[in-house]
Design an enzyme around this catalytic site. Sequence first.
Site, mmCIF file in Angstrom:
data_model
loop_
_atom_site.group_PDB
_atom_site.id
_atom_site.type_symbol
_atom_site.label_atom_id
_atom_site.label_comp_id
_atom_site.label_asym_id
_atom_site.label_seq_id
_atom_site.Cartn_x
_atom_site.Cartn_y
_atom_site.Cartn_z
ATOM 1 C CB SER A 118 0.290 76.655 34.056
ATOM 2 O OG SER A 118 -0.789 76.195 33.271
ATOM 3 C CG HIS A 139 3.377 79.458 36.261
ATOM 4 N ND1 HIS A 139 3.886 78.175 36.366
ATOM 5 C CD2 HIS A 139 2.050 79.367 36.556
ATOM 6 C CE1 HIS A 139 2.914 77.349 36.706
ATOM 7 N NE2 HIS A 139 1.796 78.044 36.827
ATOM 8 C CD GLU A 151 7.689 77.270 36.466
ATOM 9 O OE1 GLU A 151 8.535 76.453 36.064
ATOM 10 O OE2 GLU A 151 6.487 77.209 36.154
ATOM 11 C CG ASN A 189 2.277 72.843 35.400
ATOM 12 O OD1 ASN A 189 1.809 72.238 36.355
ATOM 13 N ND2 ASN A 189 1.940 74.089 35.118
#
Length: 282
Positions: A118, A139, A151, A189
């Site tokens: 992540s 991800h 992702e 993130n």
Amino acid sequence: MIQAIGVIGSGTMGNGIAQTFAQHGFDVRLVDVSAPALDKAKATIDKSLTKFVDKGALSAADRDATLARLHFSGSIDHLADVDYIVEAIVERRDAKRDLFAKLDALVRPDVVLSSNTSSISITDIAAATTRPEQVLGMHFMNPVPLMTLVELIRGQSTSDASMELAESLCTRLGKTGVPASDYPGFIANRILMPMINEAVFALMEGVGTAEAIDSVMKLGMNHPMGPLTLADFIGLDVCVAILDVLHEGLGDPKYRACPLLRRMVAAGHLGRKSGRGFYRYA
């Protein structure tokens, strides 16, 4: 044609990834060095599939077929002939680099190695292999069987062909692959963790209670869950680890993890998985 998938790490993300591939017709080998973790993963997947059956979203026959496509092992040696790899182990740079070096020596030269990281640099992970053009980030979002976003992170050397292959796999899984560059935290993130961190600062400073902060974000911003509830769901230790990657990688103090967040992790209050975080769980 990709058919045999190797998934390494049977925790929350790993078992969700394995289940999703198996539900969509892939033969999956889920590997974890911990036998209890594998047993827990089997039970979790069975429970998840049964929920789909109970809701009418999956037939009992399809559930049984999905389970039959799942194979569990304690050794990566069982991945020697798979067509594609997804790594979902602990979020630690050294552990991932060590694993990718071993996988590089084990699997066929044409196999793409992907990481569910992540926040950790794909370029850094890829440098541990002799095939950096075939290493990328994949991800998934939690819970994997329900969330449609993946992702797709391109490392410095990742080839177009590898990215296209990952995107095609997302399509076969009924998911949407969104490309991101290899910067700390990627897209999700990079945006999410500062919001969660700021919510913790607001709580620490007495701006509002956990319930009030979450209610504002749910009712005012139309978020499905508040940032503190989400942090508990992710795991507060995971939040700190990602914030540390952002802070170190970008060098900006705005990514400094809130002292309250660090104190809670030190106390073992990690969220749902420990039974206590910003809220208590039975």
